[in-house]
Design a protein around this motif. Structure first.
Motif, PDB file in Angstrom:
ATOM      1  N   ALA A   1       0.828  -1.208   0.000  1.00 44.07           N
ATOM      2  CA  ALA A   1       0.000   0.000   0.000  1.00 44.07           C
ATOM      3  C   ALA A   1       0.861   1.257   0.000  1.00 44.07           C
ATOM      4  CB  ALA A   1      -0.917   0.015   1.216  1.00 44.07           C
ATOM      5  N   SER A   2       0.461   2.225  -0.814  1.00 44.46           N
ATOM      6  CA  SER A   2       1.054   3.562  -0.753  1.00 44.46           C
ATOM      7  C   SER A   2       0.175   4.502   0.047  1.00 44.46           C
ATOM      8  CB  SER A   2       1.266   4.121  -2.161  1.00 44.46           C
ATOM      9  OG  SER A   2       0.035   4.244  -2.852  1.00 44.46           O
ATOM     10  N   GLU A   3      -1.135   4.240   0.051  1.00 39.25           N
ATOM     11  CA  GLU A   3      -2.101   5.028   0.811  1.00 39.25           C
ATOM     12  C   GLU A   3      -3.298   4.141   1.134  1.00 39.25           C
ATOM     13  OE1 GLU A   3      -2.535   9.334  -0.898  1.00 39.25           O
ATOM     14  OE2 GLU A   3      -2.110   7.986  -2.587  1.00 39.25           O
ATOM     15  N   ILE A   4      -3.987   4.452   2.233  1.00 36.43           N
ATOM     16  CA  ILE A   4      -5.203   3.733   2.610  1.00 36.43           C
ATOM     17  C   ILE A   4      -6.280   4.757   2.949  1.00 36.43           C
ATOM     18  CG2 ILE A   4      -6.273   2.136   4.237  1.00 36.43           C
ATOM     19  CD1 ILE A   4      -3.474   0.877   4.613  1.00 36.43           C
ATOM     20  N   TYR A   5      -7.443   4.607   2.312  1.00 27.61           N
ATOM     21  CA  TYR A   5      -8.573   5.500   2.543  1.00 27.61           C
ATOM     22  C   TYR A   5      -9.728   4.694   3.133  1.00 27.61           C
ATOM     23  CZ  TYR A   5      -6.103   8.868  -0.405  1.00 27.61           C
ATOM     24  OH  TYR A   5      -5.179   9.736  -0.924  1.00 27.61           O
ATOM     25  N   LEU A   6     -10.170   5.075   4.330  1.00 29.00           N
ATOM     26  CA  LEU A   6     -11.302   4.429   4.991  1.00 29.00           C
ATOM     27  C   LEU A   6     -12.454   5.424   4.975  1.00 29.00           C
ATOM     28  CD1 LEU A   6      -9.397   2.712   7.926  1.00 29.00           C
ATOM     29  CD2 LEU A   6      -9.920   1.810   5.648  1.00 29.00           C
ATOM     30  N   LEU A   7     -13.474   5.129   4.158  1.00 34.65           N
ATOM     31  CA  LEU A   7     -14.467   6.133   3.794  1.00 34.65           C
ATOM     32  C   LEU A   7     -15.692   6.162   4.707  1.00 34.65           C
ATOM     33  CD1 LEU A   7     -12.656   6.119   1.212  1.00 34.65           C
ATOM     34  CD2 LEU A   7     -14.707   6.692  -0.065  1.00 34.65           C
ATOM     35  N   GLY A   8     -15.487   6.088   5.997  1.00 35.99           N
ATOM     36  CA  GLY A   8     -16.560   6.372   6.938  1.00 35.99           C
ATOM     37  C   GLY A   8     -17.282   5.166   7.502  1.00 35.99           C
ATOM     38  N   ASP A   9     -17.995   5.416   8.605  1.00 36.81           N
ATOM     39  CA  ASP A   9     -18.691   4.389   9.375  1.00 36.81           C
ATOM     40  C   ASP A   9     -17.738   3.255   9.736  1.00 36.81           C
ATOM     41  OD1 ASP A   9     -20.941   5.921   9.305  1.00 36.81           O
ATOM     42  OD2 ASP A   9     -22.168   4.529   8.143  1.00 36.81           O
ATOM     43  N   ILE A  10     -16.540   3.644  10.107  1.00 38.47           N
ATOM     44  CA  ILE A  10     -15.589   2.687  10.661  1.00 38.47           C
ATOM     45  C   ILE A  10     -16.164   2.121  11.957  1.00 38.47           C
ATOM     46  CG2 ILE A  10     -13.248   2.415  11.568  1.00 38.47           C
ATOM     47  CD1 ILE A  10     -12.553   4.935   9.801  1.00 38.47           C
ATOM     48  N   PHE A  11     -16.766   3.007  12.734  1.00 36.91           N
ATOM     49  CA  PHE A  11     -17.427   2.620  13.984  1.00 36.91           C
ATOM     50  C   PHE A  11     -18.926   2.849  13.848  1.00 36.91           C
ATOM     51  CE2 PHE A  11     -13.240   4.479  14.781  1.00 36.91           C
ATOM     52  CZ  PHE A  11     -12.585   3.403  15.373  1.00 36.91           C
ATOM     53  N   ASP A  12     -19.707   2.030  14.534  1.00 34.48           N
ATOM     54  CA  ASP A  12     -21.151   2.244  14.496  1.00 34.48           C
ATOM     55  C   ASP A  12     -21.542   3.436  15.357  1.00 34.48           C
ATOM     56  OD1 ASP A  12     -23.442   0.860  13.167  1.00 34.48           O
ATOM     57  OD2 ASP A  12     -24.277   1.067  15.184  1.00 34.48           O
ATOM     58  N   PHE A  13     -20.668   3.796  16.296  1.00 37.31           N
ATOM     59  CA  PHE A  13     -20.818   5.049  17.036  1.00 37.31           C
ATOM     60  C   PHE A  13     -19.448   5.474  17.515  1.00 37.31           C
ATOM     61  CE2 PHE A  13     -20.862   7.110  21.212  1.00 37.31           C
ATOM     62  CZ  PHE A  13     -21.426   8.317  20.841  1.00 37.31           C
ATOM     63  N   TRP A  14     -19.209   6.784  17.439  1.00 37.21           N
ATOM     64  CA  TRP A  14     -17.968   7.338  17.976  1.00 37.21           C
ATOM     65  C   TRP A  14     -18.225   8.747  18.486  1.00 37.21           C
ATOM     66  CZ3 TRP A  14     -13.520   5.044  19.107  1.00 37.21           C
ATOM     67  CH2 TRP A  14     -12.469   5.858  19.534  1.00 37.21           C
ATOM     68  N   PHE A  15     -17.718   9.029  19.696  1.00 37.45           N
ATOM     69  CA  PHE A  15     -17.723  10.391  20.211  1.00 37.45           C
ATOM     70  C   PHE A  15     -16.506  10.564  21.106  1.00 37.45           C
ATOM     71  CE2 PHE A  15     -18.660  13.948  22.961  1.00 37.45           C
ATOM     72  CZ  PHE A  15     -19.211  14.873  22.073  1.00 37.45           C
ATOM     73  N   GLU A  16     -15.807  11.664  20.911  1.00 35.07           N
ATOM     74  CA  GLU A  16     -14.618  11.945  21.710  1.00 35.07           C
ATOM     75  C   GLU A  16     -14.927  13.007  22.750  1.00 35.07           C
ATOM     76  OE1 GLU A  16     -11.525  13.086  18.998  1.00 35.07           O
ATOM     77  OE2 GLU A  16     -12.057  11.448  17.630  1.00 35.07           O
ATOM     78  N   TYR A  17     -14.937  12.596  24.016  1.00 36.55           N
ATOM     79  CA  TYR A  17     -15.002  13.557  25.104  1.00 36.55           C
ATOM     80  C   TYR A  17     -13.602  14.137  25.317  1.00 36.55           C
ATOM     81  CZ  TYR A  17     -19.607  11.614  26.179  1.00 36.55           C
ATOM     82  OH  TYR A  17     -20.910  11.214  26.113  1.00 36.55           O
TER      83      TYR A  17
END
Length: 251
Positions: free
Chosen positions: A40-56
């Motif tokens: 791989a030269s680059e990796i693109y993960l195009l969303g909804d990696i997690f079913d929910f995410w929030f950073e406090y």
């Protein structure tokens, strides 16, 4: 030396439908990342990696540590990794950028590689219809909504979000089927976009169905998801194609 490749995937939906199934899927994704990292030269993960995410300010949802560790390893090796915000994990802020070194993409990203022009987006809120979600997306992405949610205790906030996730398509293991092409809203969006500007490839997630559709000299690709399909796309410098991952049998 083998030419380096660009990889695209989306909709891992870590967290659903339960802990056991999510952990098995996490192991599968980590195995896929282990397999592709050497070319791989680059990796693109195009969303909804997690079913929910929030950073406090000092708290993140527990779990997914093997995936995060593998991403950190890949970035540390010099391979750029891009996380797109999906409709399930739009509340990504600085954690992954600061801790793992990934680049966070909020909406679309346009790139040129190997003489080809790419349009990349998770796919939510695009095309005709879905007015209710488009309104909700503006609310959820608002600074006030994010500030308000951050005031909730993590046990309460994540509990509310988990309840919301129980209603998702993949929580109920609903396998998507192809509609008539006239009803594929991301195809309609791609056609409208191509009428204004040329792209060789338009790549999306969100639809949960692997699709590879020619639009004249261009190509619309949907990456599918990793509960039913384990699908991804790879660009080898000349062409883009959909592939399906099967974990190697080490037995």
């Amino acid at each position: 030396m083998t030419a380096k490749k660009i990889f695209f995937a989306s909709d891992f939906h870590f967290g659903v439908p339960d802990f056991r199934a999510s952990r098995e899927r996490e192991d599968l994704v980590v195995s896929w990342l282990d397999q592709i990292k050497h070319e791989a030269s680059e990796i693109y993960l195009l969303g909804d990696i997690f079913d929910f995410w929030f950073e406090y300010a000092s708290v993140i949802p527990k779990g997914f540590i093997r995936f995060q560790g593998k991403i950190a390893e890949i970035v540390d090796s010099g391979i750029p990794v891009f996380f797109f915000k999906g409709n399930h994990d739009m509340w990504m802020f600085d954690y992954f950028k600061d801790e793992l070194g990934v680049q966070i993409i909020s909406d679309e990203l346009i790139i040129e590689r190997g003489g080809k022009k790419f349009y990349l987006h998770h796919g939510d809120g695009l095309g005709p219809g879905d007015t209710q979600y488009k309104i909700l997306k503006k609310i959820f992405r608002s600074k006030f909504c994010q500030w308000f949610f951050a005031r909730l205790h993590p046990n309460l906030g994540i509990g509310i979000a988990s309840g919301w996730s129980m209603k998702s398509r993949l929580q109920n293991n609903k396998k998507e089927e192809f509609r008539d092409i006239s009803e594929e809203w991301l195809v309609s969006y791609s056609k409208d976009l191509l009428a204004k500007e040329h792209f060789d490839y338009l790549i999306f997630g969100h639809r949960h169905l692997p699709l590879d559709i020619a639009l004249g000299s261009s190509k619309y690709v949907n990456l599918g998801e990793w509960i039913n399909f384990n699908s991804y796309a790879v660009f080898d410098g000349e062409k883009l194609e959909l592939r399906y991952f099967e974990k190697p049998d080490n037995g």
